[in-house]
Design a protein around this motif. Structure first.
Motif, short mmCIF file in Angstrom:
data_model
loop_
_atom_site.label_atom_id
_atom_site.label_comp_id
_atom_site.label_asym_id
_atom_site.label_seq_id
_atom_site.Cartn_x
_atom_site.Cartn_y
_atom_site.Cartn_z
N SER A 45 0.83 -1.21 0.00
CA SER A 45 0.00 0.00 0.00
C SER A 45 0.86 1.25 0.00
CB SER A 45 -0.93 -0.01 1.21
OG SER A 45 -1.80 -1.12 1.17
N GLY A 48 2.20 1.71 -3.51
CA GLY A 48 1.10 2.13 -4.37
C GLY A 48 0.69 3.57 -4.13
N PHE A 49 0.63 3.97 -2.86
CA PHE A 49 0.21 5.35 -2.53
C PHE A 49 1.21 6.36 -3.07
CE2 PHE A 49 -0.15 9.01 0.37
CZ PHE A 49 -1.50 9.30 0.21
N THR A 186 -5.19 2.90 -2.03
CA THR A 186 -3.86 2.79 -1.43
C THR A 186 -3.78 3.53 -0.10
OG1 THR A 186 -3.14 4.66 -2.81
CG2 THR A 186 -2.71 2.44 -3.64
N GLY A 218 3.95 -4.33 -4.88
CA GLY A 218 3.34 -3.00 -4.83
C GLY A 218 2.98 -2.47 -6.20
N LEU A 222 -0.89 -2.32 -7.93
CA LEU A 222 -1.46 -1.05 -8.38
C LEU A 222 -1.90 -1.14 -9.84
CD1 LEU A 222 -2.02 1.91 -7.69
CD2 LEU A 222 0.29 2.44 -8.47
#
Length: 299
Positions: A45, A48-49, A186, A218, A222
């Motif tokens: 996460s 991805g963020f 995310t 990751g 995504l």
């Protein structure tokens, strides 16, 4: 957001989702002996963020992020967080093909739930594709239900949570941009991951051996969600999800090549059934798009 109807383009985007989810499964298998599912999810996460915010910032699309449907985003990601943790746990305990076979009961749930919650029409091609695809899955994986263990239970339950996630994602695509959906995906799951890590007695930090695989998880995760969300914005969920059955014969071959898992003629037969199911599904949607008169089983 205005809805379009492009089944062939949706099928193309699902190919990207299939390849990305398969890559994530392989990477997850390699790191599962070192990292807990909470650690994997938190790192996934975080990566991805960072990527979502960076790319959206570069292309000046952060303004698309809206919070007026935060409740739906929260529950969508709560269900996905639970399902994904169960999925990673199953990856570490049972063969890849068996994980996917049990996960792929999810499109059956999606078809039923999309009828109830999204008002989608239950057409004959969609029902046939779901039924044939599920038969193909059973032929490929032949899960031994007499030997039910924690991995089998985790994979089966994850399918229900994934189905709920898909239904809410499809609902969000009617009003939200993909950037907004991925931002909250995310961001919220990063918060869930941080809370879960705080509850662990100890944390295993990424090493030089596991970091590349965690990066793949990751990025692939995504990309998979971007492709899946795009596909759901182009066609009904009950059409899109049976295409995902194609992931099973692919991962069965990967499991054989990388992890010495069994591959025999039944995998090829099951794969052919799955291909037939998708051909019926795509052909039915293409005809429906041309004529607008595809009969539904339940109006």
């Amino acid at each position: 957001m205005p809805q379009t109807y492009r089944p062939l383009r949706a099928a193309f985007w699902m190919l990207g989702s299939i390849l990305s989810f398969s890559s994530m499964a392989v990477a997850g298998r390699f790191v599962s002996a070192t990292h807990s599912t909470f650690e994997i999810m938190a790192i996934r996460s975080l990566i991805g963020f960072i990527v979502v915010v960076a790319i959206a910032g570069v292309f000046n699309r952060l303004r698309e992020v809206r919070g007026n449907r935060i409740k739906t985003h929260f529950f969508r990601n709560f269900f996905h967080f639970i399902g994904q943790n169960l999925w990673f746990f199953a990856l570490a305990t049972i063969p890849l093909a068996q994980v996917f076979a049990l996960e792929f009961t999810s499109p059956i749930w999606v078809i039923l739930l999309s009828l109830i919650f999204l008002g989608e029409r239950l057409t004959r091609p969609r029902v046939a594709a779901a039924a044939l695809g599920f038969i193909g899955i059973l032929v490929v994986a032949r899960p031994e239900m007499s030997m039910i263990d924690s991995g089998v239970i985790a994979a089966a339950i994850s399918a229900i949570f994934f189905a709920a996630t898909i239904i809410m994602t499809k609902a969000l695509t009617r009003h939200e941009s993909i950037v907004s959906i991925l931002f909250w995906l995310t961001g919220i799951q990063l918060c869930f991951g941080a809370i879960a890590l705080a509850l662990q007695s100890s944390i295993t930090w990424p090493s030089s051996a596991t970091l590349p695989w965690l990066m793949i998880i990751g990025l692939a995760g995504l990309i998979a969600h971007y492709c899946l969300t795009t596909a759901l914005s182009l066609a009904p969920a009950s059409f899109v999800m049976p295409i995902d059955f194609t992931r099973l014969p692919l991962i069965a071959v990967v499991g054989m090549a990388l992890f010495s898992e069994r591959l025999d003629a039944m995998v090829l037969i099951g794969g052919a059934i799955i291909v037939l199911a998708n051909w019926i599904n795509i052909r039915g949607e293409k005809r429906r798009g041309q004529t607008g008169s595809e009969p539904s089983i339940i109006p």
